[in-house]
Design an enzyme around this catalytic site. Structure first.
Site, short mmCIF file in Angstrom:
data_model
loop_
_atom_site.label_atom_id
_atom_site.label_comp_id
_atom_site.label_asym_id
_atom_site.label_seq_id
_atom_site.Cartn_x
_atom_site.Cartn_y
_atom_site.Cartn_z
N CYS A 100 -5.69 -34.01 -73.48
CA CYS A 100 -5.18 -34.99 -74.45
C CYS A 100 -5.01 -36.36 -73.80
CB CYS A 100 -3.86 -34.51 -75.04
SG CYS A 100 -2.55 -34.29 -73.82
N GLU A 127 1.23 -19.27 -68.21
CA GLU A 127 2.03 -20.34 -68.81
C GLU A 127 3.32 -20.50 -68.03
OE1 GLU A 127 3.93 -23.18 -70.63
OE2 GLU A 127 1.85 -22.73 -71.15
#
Length: 457
Positions: free
Chosen positions: A413, A343
């Site tokens: 998304c 991340e």
């Protein structure tokens, strides 16, 4: 074509200069386009129209235009011939026709609220199919699935919401592509707990932005206040005193990513797939109350059924956030396997370390995905790829293919960036094995996809 003089909008200032913002035109609405717009044409010029439905004849008001523009943008101000799929909008502030009758634009964030849910999902499926065809060369029709138990009205699903503040200190939202902030008195897409805070009753003068997180598991909500430059600590504490005592409150600086405790916690506790997750400040978490379980289920089902996720396997979770996928992946591979969690955001990576504390098979690395992949030079049985809206990009896709995983579960998304990346995988000899699409954002143009990508050989 109806003349301006016959229109109920004749009292509004209409600029007669062709193409000037504020001009009203009558157009026929064509297909949906990516981004929540519908395509219309006027004298050869493409106009992207919001708040329409294919097949309608509507009066529009140009909101973004000019003689040199490649295309114009517009809002519907009057429906002359309605689609059978048009329904009354559930939210007055986001209803385009009602808003323009009052003299201004609607708030953004519910741009498909005038369309039946069934038709919304069909239109989203059209957008996904069009992007896959145009950017990945794929002819593929995919149903957009309803999510959760209460999908009859598409309301009450948001666990998070961001707000602006009007010049008079009232909670508000922006109009689409605009600096205009409009006051609001409700947020129908949000969980009841968010509406129960009644933030619209407060004087928020001195605050630029408000972010609210109300976890679906019922744990303590968090309100983040972003003070304007020069706002005194006394003013911030005055606002704090108006907020419910059982709610955590923090101030935050969006430019620096700093979160400072004012009361309670600077984080919320979320739950999914049998795990609890700490998510600090503005840290990313899926906003639909049923999204975490839905996406974890889709990803682990794809990887498990294909034999790519089993005890002893080596797995990577890229753009891992606070560890939504990392924890169930660690369960699946067991103590004999390994999970690399990567991340880029330091705060989210710190949360992941807390959330995965005690999982010896998990290695958490904070850094850019491309850099970590380059330095680790490891191979994986499978990869979970959940990039931000911009997608993974060509460099990451090439690196991933080079590491030689047997399968990649790609969570996206954005249909456009997903299709573009899928095109890069195709060029490298990989193929889309399976695809599911979920309506995780009812009444908006957004959707979520989970694709299983495997080497063609």
């Amino acid at each position: 074509m109806t003349s301006h003089s016959n229109s109920p909008h004749a009292d509004h200032p209409v600029n007669d200069h062709q193409g000037a913002s504020g001009t009203e035109l009558v157009v026929d609405i064509g297909p949906i386009a990516h981004g929540g717009h519908f395509v219309a044409r006027h004298e050869g010029r493409v106009i992207f129209v919001r708040h329409a439905i294919p097949g309608e004849k509507v009066r529009i008001r140009l909101t973004d235009s000019g003689d040199s523009s490649r295309f114009w943008r517009a809002d519907v101000v009057e429906v002359l011939e309605a689609s059978p799929h048009r329904v009354p909008h559930f939210w007055k502030a986001a209803d385009s026709q009602a808003s323009w009758r009052r003299g201004g634009p609607p708030v953004g964030g519910a741009e498909l609220g005038h369309i039946s849910l069934e038709r919304q999902r069909a239109l989203k499926a059209e957008v996904l199919a069009e992007q896959l065809k145009r950017l990945a060369g794929l002819d593929l029709a995919t149903e957009v699935e309803a999510v959760g138990d209460h999908h009859d009205d598409g309301l009450g699903w948001r666990t998070r919401a961001g707000f602006a503040v009007t010049s008079k200190g009232r909670l508000g939202m922006h109009a689409h592509r605009s600096d205009v902030v409009l006051p609001i008195k409700e947020m129908p897409l949000a969980l009841p707990g968010l509406n129960d805070l009644k933030l619209w009753d407060l004087d928020l003068s001195g605050i630029a932005r408000v972010e609210v997180a109300v976890p679906a598991n019922g744990s303590r909500p968090l309100i983040l206040l972003a003070p304007e430059e020069g706002t005194s600590p006394k003013r911030v504490h005055s606002i704090l005193s108006q907020l419910p005592p059982d709610v955590s409150v923090a101030s935050f600086d969006p430019s620096k990513g700093e979160v400072l405790q004012l009361r309670g916690r600077t984080w919320v506790q979320e739950s999914a797939a049998g795990h609890d997750y700490r998510v600090t400040g503005e840290g990313f978490w899926q906003i639909h109350k049923d999204a975490p379980e839905t996406l974890v289920g889709a990803v682990t089902d794809y990887l498990s059924r294909g034999g790519y996720l089993q005890p002893g396997a080596a797995v990577a979770d890229l753009y891992a956030g606070a560890g939504l996928f990392t924890a169930p992946l660690a369960d699946a591979v067991g103590v004999t396997g390994s999970v690399l969690s990567v991340e880029g955001a330091p705060g989210a990576s710190r949360d992941a370390r807390k959330n995965l504390h005690g999982e010896a098979q998990v290695e958490i690395v904070q850094g850019r995905v491309e850099r970590v992949l380059h330095q680790s030079a490891r191979s994986f049985d499978s990869v979970v790829l959940d990039p931000p809206r911009a997608g993974a990009g060509k460099a990451v896709v090439k690196q991933l293919m080079a590491t030689g995983p047997r399968a990649i579960a790609y969570v996206s998304c954005d249909p456009a960036s997903f299709a573009r990346d899928l095109g890069y995988f195709h060029q490298g000899g990989w193929r889309l094995e399976s695809l599911r699409a979920f309506d995780l954002y009812p009444h908006t143009h957004h959707l979520e996809t989970v694709g299983l990508i495997v080497p063609s050989a």
